[in-house]
Design an enzyme around this catalytic site. Sequence first.
Site, PDB file in Angstrom:
ATOM      1  CB  SER A  19      76.010  46.377  12.715  1.00 52.16           C
ATOM      2  OG  SER A  19      74.742  46.069  12.194  1.00 52.16           O
ATOM      3  CB  CYS A 103      83.328  38.803   2.724  1.00 50.69           C
ATOM      4  SG  CYS A 103      82.142  40.159   2.852  1.00 50.69           S
ATOM      5  CB  CYS A 200      76.973  37.235   3.277  1.00 50.38           C
ATOM      6  SG  CYS A 200      78.595  37.117   2.529  1.00 50.38           S
TER       7      CYS A 200
END
Length: 373
Positions: A19, A103, A200
């Site tokens: 990211s 998610c 996660c």
Amino acid sequence: MSDNSKTRVVVGMSGGVDSSVTALLLKEQGYDVIGIFMKNWDDTDENGVCTATEDYKDVVAVADQIGIPYYSVNFEKEYWDRVFEYFLAEYRAGRTPNPDVMCNKEIKFKAFLDYAITLGADYVATGHYARVARDEDGTVHMLRGVDNGKDQTYFLSQLSQEQLQKTMFPLGHLEKPEVRRLAEEAGLSTAKKKDSTGICFIGEKNFKNFLSNYLPAQPGRMMTVDGRDMGEHAGLMYYTIGQRGGLGIGGQHGGDNAPWFVVGKDLSKNILYVGQGFYHDSLMSTSLEASQVHFTREMPEEFTLECTAKFRYRQPDSKVTVHVKGEKTEVIFAEPQRAITPGQAVVFYDGEECLGGGLIDNAYRDGQVCQYI
């Protein structure tokens, strides 16, 4: 050349290298970039360190370095309600869920997208390894990432056309080593940060211990399919179809020394079925039934499709025939498949394009349901 500075892209930043490079590339391409850190889970690791706090520090460092504004947003309630409750319900039902699929559908491309739009976003972007291609009429196709080992379309298979219209995947044309190299060349603080692994909200923690905090374990009998008692299992939720390790019966054998695998479950009787051999008959199936089947672009209510499918992440594609009819979808395999697991995602492909997917309800062997729940 188009003026990207008028296009606002809100990037989901996790504090990882992927990211970070996503934000870097968009900034270099001249977009109006905002970084957002999503706090989805209240977490501390074994040493009492809040991993989210550490990750946010990395987001701040990278955002400051590349010169973009950043915010932190808390989606813990949404995550609990839309992802974690589903995760627990699936385990209660004897299934093996894939929370990453949910998610992406409910948090990263719904709650986050909705929030980004309040910030004036034209698009959201994430560090997923996938690509989007836009037709002249505006239809968006989701394509596999160029890095075959990292392609994440399996986890993105529940995204809608509306979500994809608003999404950019800047890493889709890159391989992972290139992403690391770009981070190092730019001197990003996350360049050498280890990739996160595991679910996660569990991370590196012991899965069995984690799950037992929320669901009481119900030990029961472990049996062979022909009725031989092999001892006690710790609770059906701790085992998945096709699993080899963790059975505690490695020293016991029948006619040969072949390893033992989980080959079935009976939730009503709390029995775990085990058998010897990777390709044990009970592990093989010829079709499956799926629900919550969704396609990334508009399809008729009823149709038949010849395509390929994946039944788990990083698995080679298999040829299938898909019959979509109302709420239920039947997927017939060209070749028998091993360990088709209720709760997992089945994802459909046409060459490079990910067409969508659904959740596996049952596997069948020549028309007979496999006892996997």
